[in-house]
Design a protein around this motif. Structure first.
Motif, PDB file in Angstrom:
ATOM      1  N   ASN A 163      40.134  40.906  29.516  1.00 25.80           N
ATOM      2  CA  ASN A 163      39.825  40.199  30.852  1.00 25.80           C
ATOM      3  C   ASN A 163      41.005  40.500  32.031  1.00 25.80           C
ATOM      4  O   ASN A 163      40.827  39.602  33.010  1.00 25.80           O
ATOM      5  N   SER A 164      41.617  41.281  31.916  1.00 28.00           N
ATOM      6  CA  SER A 164      42.627  41.630  32.827  1.00 28.00           C
ATOM      7  C   SER A 164      42.668  43.101  33.260  1.00 28.00           C
ATOM      8  O   SER A 164      42.191  43.895  32.776  1.00 28.00           O
ATOM      9  N   PRO A 193      43.887  38.665  36.393  1.00 31.00           N
ATOM     10  CA  PRO A 193      42.786  38.319  35.789  1.00 31.00           C
ATOM     11  C   PRO A 193      41.690  38.909  36.491  1.00 31.00           C
ATOM     12  O   PRO A 193      41.534  38.588  37.892  1.00 31.00           O
ATOM     13  N   ASP A 223      38.661  37.173  36.554  1.00 24.07           N
ATOM     14  CA  ASP A 223      37.980  36.286  36.982  1.00 24.07           C
ATOM     15  C   ASP A 223      38.284  35.671  38.168  1.00 24.07           C
ATOM     16  O   ASP A 223      37.730  35.037  38.709  1.00 24.07           O
ATOM     17  N   ASN A 224      39.479  36.134  38.680  1.00 25.99           N
ATOM     18  CA  ASN A 224      40.197  35.798  39.991  1.00 25.99           C
ATOM     19  C   ASN A 224      41.242  36.718  40.399  1.00 25.99           C
ATOM     20  O   ASN A 224      42.323  36.747  39.960  1.00 25.99           O
ATOM     21  N   TYR A 225      40.892  37.677  41.345  1.00 29.70           N
ATOM     22  CA  TYR A 225      41.913  38.361  42.013  1.00 29.70           C
ATOM     23  C   TYR A 225      42.862  37.892  42.980  1.00 29.70           C
ATOM     24  O   TYR A 225      43.622  38.606  43.615  1.00 29.70           O
ATOM     25  N   LYS A 277      40.757  32.620  45.894  1.00 27.92           N
ATOM     26  CA  LYS A 277      39.595  32.019  45.351  1.00 27.92           C
ATOM     27  C   LYS A 277      39.710  30.979  44.810  1.00 27.92           C
ATOM     28  O   LYS A 277      40.562  30.649  43.869  1.00 27.92           O
ATOM     29  N   PHE A 316      41.593  30.591  36.106  1.00 31.22           N
ATOM     30  CA  PHE A 316      41.668  32.068  35.983  1.00 31.22           C
ATOM     31  C   PHE A 316      42.270  32.275  34.536  1.00 31.22           C
ATOM     32  O   PHE A 316      43.204  31.241  34.095  1.00 31.22           O
ATOM     33  N   ASN A 317      42.163  33.211  34.011  1.00 28.28           N
ATOM     34  CA  ASN A 317      42.604  33.796  32.649  1.00 28.28           C
ATOM     35  C   ASN A 317      43.024  35.225  32.456  1.00 28.28           C
ATOM     36  O   ASN A 317      42.245  36.026  33.133  1.00 28.28           O
TER      37      ASN A 317
END
Length: 256
Positions: free
Chosen positions: A177-178, A189, A191-193, A241, A245-246
């Protein structure tokens, strides 16, 4: 025609059921149990072209390389005598001719049979195991601005019946996830840069690179060793954004 060539040549193949000797060359591990049973010779890629017969002067060629030896243990190995060979051949420099091989120089390790294995193990914990940066404000966000620091510790607890000084080294590998950017300094992450995470050793304020060895505990003989770290969250953009985030990483451990 004589063609000098350098080989990884492990001729000592009698190994302990609990321990095994190997070598590392160019980042690759070579151990007898995984080598070709018909040869035990792996060319290094370094060779010297044959000298033409009509040339009388000596041709000097220089080759530089790094070779290291490691001892591999198996899970729940039994304590006591290692039962390794007294002589361990790590490298052979030889010559190749049609249907023949010549050994002209070799590097041997002696005294390997004097190694003893002691019952000792480390239990490594990360406290806290999950770092929660909590709610953060996006006001005044801009690239590389630090948002928050969260301290954590890596704890090395040892169970050694006898004094056994050794060190622990670690590698942080990103989870699926990274991603790792900025020359392996920053964990991002997927899911959120908008944000990135840097890991620092608290003492000395030293940055920890992902996918590269760093020290967890020095060569000590202590029942417990605690090393403090910090996870530092930073902005990577001025237009972040919104949302959760993870990101995660796995800690691999090496005994030294």
């Amino acid at each position: 025609m004589f063609w000098p060539e350098m080989f990884i040549s492990q001729l000592s193949i009698v190994q302990s059921p609990d321990l095994e000797l190997g070598i590392i060359y160019n980042g690759k591990e070579y151990i007898p149990s995984a080598m070709n049973p018909n040869g035990f010779r792996y060319p290094t890629g370094h060779s010297i072209p044959p000298q033409p017969a009509e040339i009388e002067e000596t041709i000097i060629e220089t080759r530089k390389f790094t070779l290291s030896v490691f001892l591999k243990t198996r899970a729940r190995a039994n304590p006591g005598e290692a039962k390794l060979p007294s002589i361990f051949t790590a490298l052979t420099i030889g010559g190749m001719a049609p249907g023949q091989a010549y050994d002209t120089y070799r590097i041997d390790l002696v005294g390997m049979n004097n190694i003893s294995q002691l019952p000792c193990a480390s239990t490594v914990s990360i406290i806290p195991s999950t770092i929660d940066f909590g709610s953060i404000s996006s006001s005044d966000a801009h690239a590389d601005k630090e948002i928050k620091r969260i301290p954590f510790s890596i704890v090395d607890q040892r169970t050694c019946e006898k004094p056994t000084p050794y060190s622990l080294k670690g590698y942080l590998r990103p989870l699926d996830n990274s991603a790792v950017i900025d020359s392996r300094y920053t964990l991002v992450p997927l899911d959120n840069y908008s944000v990135g995470i840097n890991i620092f050793e608290t003492e000395g304020n030293k940055s920890v690179l992902f996918n590269e060895e760093f020290e967890i505990s020095p060569k000590v003989n202590l029942p417990i060793y605690i090393k403090p770290f910090e996870a530092r969250l930073k902005w990577r953009t001025s237009t972040p954004k919104f949302g959760k985030f993870n990101a995660g990483a796995i800690l691999d451990i090496d005994y030294k």
